[in-house]
Design an enzyme around this catalytic site. Structure first.
Site, mmCIF file in Angstrom:
data_model
loop_
_atom_site.group_PDB
_atom_site.id
_atom_site.type_symbol
_atom_site.label_atom_id
_atom_site.label_comp_id
_atom_site.label_asym_id
_atom_site.label_seq_id
_atom_site.Cartn_x
_atom_site.Cartn_y
_atom_site.Cartn_z
ATOM 1 N N GLU A 1 0.887 -1.162 0.000
ATOM 2 C CA GLU A 1 0.000 0.000 0.000
ATOM 3 C C GLU A 1 0.919 1.204 0.000
ATOM 4 O O GLU A 1 1.503 1.541 1.029
ATOM 5 C CB GLU A 1 -0.911 -0.074 1.238
ATOM 6 C CG GLU A 1 -2.168 0.718 1.106
ATOM 7 C CD GLU A 1 -1.989 2.146 1.550
ATOM 8 O OE1 GLU A 1 -1.599 2.977 0.700
ATOM 9 O OE2 GLU A 1 -2.228 2.416 2.723
ATOM 10 N N CYS B 1 -1.996 9.094 2.652
ATOM 11 C CA CYS B 1 -1.765 8.647 1.268
ATOM 12 C C CYS B 1 -2.953 8.973 0.366
ATOM 13 O O CYS B 1 -2.784 9.142 -0.839
ATOM 14 C CB CYS B 1 -1.433 7.168 1.233
ATOM 15 S SG CYS B 1 -2.634 6.152 2.095
#
Ligand code: NAD
Length: 483
Positions: free
Chosen positions: A252, A286
């Site tokens: 990720e 993010c």
């Protein structure tokens, strides 16, 4: 664990084979003041090997609990996090800098991730494949084995939860290496599992030198999978190491998330809500909305809304309930963002708000709004990972999609529009793993989350979270008395 460090921050041990271990301690810093607030343990290779040895036994005990037994332990751990929310929120705010309100929200979300994974672990069904009466053809889902999980500092409890939840629900063991900047919250998370009754060794927690730990664990034959959240560069390095060892990697990684704003939307409301989400965790998220592609007719109203939000924002210590945005995690991030913003102005971007470090101790940087940022400015191609909004004028959704897709990232994307055509175009053409239209919630416990392109491999959350920690085993049986 006693809260005895400065300002009530605990000294943070590792958990190895069910025992808390303090070894070779290193300082933990307060990003708000730069002062040392406590100590954390630091692993050597002996600690890592001990954790792997303990996992061999612990994983078997964890598997033997069965799906309902594992579910019960996980649900109890989630309940303990909810009970301890105030204590843990204070630790997160002290070590990471985000506001108490955000820290509480992160803990409650983490509890919901664990509950979802716990229940989903009971539904890891195999299947029976149609055959003749003489054969049974079965497809089983088996746990992949021992997982080495690496979590970053920006979600000190949310990200370690993603590393643990799916893996444990699938019946795997986990060695978690949580971020050295924010070890206290990970320690609390693991404590909740210990108190809920997880067998010794099924879950270990270590800190130390990240490259040394990842290289050692990845090369270990007992470690069967790696999961990582962090930057693209480190993720590619770790995925390459995993490939060389023929081990699956769930990555990720970063995002540089586009937002399309149509003139058909409520532009003022879109500016208000994106400014609020942009400032969460000082933009160190993010999925933070960063590149705003705004239709020409909406541009000025949207820019005005962002600038007004920037002017009204209250920066300060996350411990102060009135604070709306805390500091960046460290000096390195501050220097990186300042450099990107300065360079963008040199190549033609207009500074509408912010743009310089705040004159006070700690790593404070204001909400910064840049307009008319050229596509080739480095900040348009490299994730700033901070409170920076980049505004760009576009003709329509098609131009927005083309420019949004021109970077190597593909994590989350957002849009504000009342046009069904825009919605359809974005759904089919925007290169992202998660798209949110007319709101800004990119992920939740029951939804798979992850990126395309350089933003990662695999998914955490949703049904995919536990599934991605399993391997398929096909068992075909010829019945002995078959004719
Ligand atoms: P980084 O990639 O250097 O570090 C991120 C995490 O990875 C840290 O916890 C670090 O300890 C760990 N790490 C670094 N090298 C490692 C290795 N060889 N093996 C195992 N773990 C390793 O990033 P940073 O400087 O701490 O943060 C800045 C950048 O990281 C941002 O620009 C952003 O792109 C990215 N980031 C992304 C996320 C996310 O949620 N995807 C979270 C944090 C950071």
């Amino acid at each position: 664990m006693k809260l005895d460090g400065k300002a009530g921050y605990p000294d943070v041990e590792m958990l190895i084979g069910g025992k808390w271990v303090m070894a070779d301690s290193r300082p933990v810093y307060d990003p708000c003041s730069g002062e040392v607030i406590g100590e954390r343990a630091h692993a050597g290779t002996d600690h890592l090997d001990e954790a792997v040895d303990a996992a061999r036994v612990g994983m078997r005990a964890w598997w033997e609990l069965g799906p309902a037994g594992r579910e019960a332990v996980m649900v109890k751990a989630a309940a303990l996090l909810r009970e301890r929310v105030e204590e843990i929120a204070r630790i997160i705010t002290l070590e990471e800098g985000k506001t108490l309100r955000e820290a509480r929200g992160e803990i409650l979300r983490a509890a919901s991730y664990i509950e979802w994974d716990a229940h989903e672990g009971r539904r890891l069904y195999g299947r029976i494949v149609p055959s003749t009466d003489d054969y049974q053809l079965a497809v089983h889902r088996r746990p992949v084995g021992l997982v080495a999980g690496f979590s970053p500092w920006n979600f000190p409890i949310g990200s370690p939860t993603r590393k643990i939840g799916g893996a444990l629900a699938a019946g795997c063991g986990v060695i978690l290496k949580a971020a050295e900047d924010t070890p206290g919250a990970a320690r609390q998370l693991v404590q909740a599992f210990v108190d809920a009754g997880i067998p010794d060794g099924a879950l270990s927690l270590v800190f130390g030198d990240p490259p040394a730990i990842s290289e050692h664990l990845l090369a270990h034959p007992e470690v069967r999978m790696i999961t990582f959240t962090g930057s693209v560069a480190v993720g590619k390095h770790l995925a390459a190491l995993a490939g060389a060892e023929m081990k699956p990697a769930l990555m990720e990684l970063g995002g540089h998330c586009p937002v399309f704003v149509s003139a058909t939307a409520d532009v003022a409301a879109a500016a208000r809500s994106t400014a609020m989400v942009k400032t969460m965790n000082a933009g160190q998220v993010c999925v933070s909305p960063t590149r705003f592609f705004v239709e020409d007719a909406a541009f000025d109203a949207f820019a005005d809304g962002m600038v007004a939000a920037a002017g009204a924002l209250r920066l300060g210590s996350g411990l102060d309930e009135a604070t709306e945005m805390g500091p960046l995690i460290n000096r390195r991030r501050l220097d990186s963002i300042s450099g990107l913003v300065a360079e963008a102005q040199i190549v033609g971007a207009k500074l509408l708000a912010g743009g310089a470090q705040v004159d006070r101790p700690g790593n404070f940087y204001p909400l910064t709004v840049l307009a008319d940022v050229p596509d080739d400015a480095r900040i348009m191609r490299e994730e700033p990972f901070g409170p920076v909004a980049l505004l760009v004028r576009v003709r329509d959704v098609d131009e927005a999609i083309e420019r949004a897709n021109s970077v190597s990232y593909g994590l989350a994307g957002y849009a504000f529009t009342n046009s069904a055509r825009d919605m359809q175009r974005l759904s089919t053409r925007l290169e992202v793993g998660n798209l949110a239209i007319n709101h800004l919630m990119a992920s939740d416990a029951d939804l798979p989350f992850g990126g395309v392109k350089d933003s990662g491999l695999g998914r955490e959350g949703g049904a995919e979270g536990p599934l991605n920690h399993t391997v398929v085993k096909t068992v075909s049986t010829l019945f002995p008395d078959a004719k």
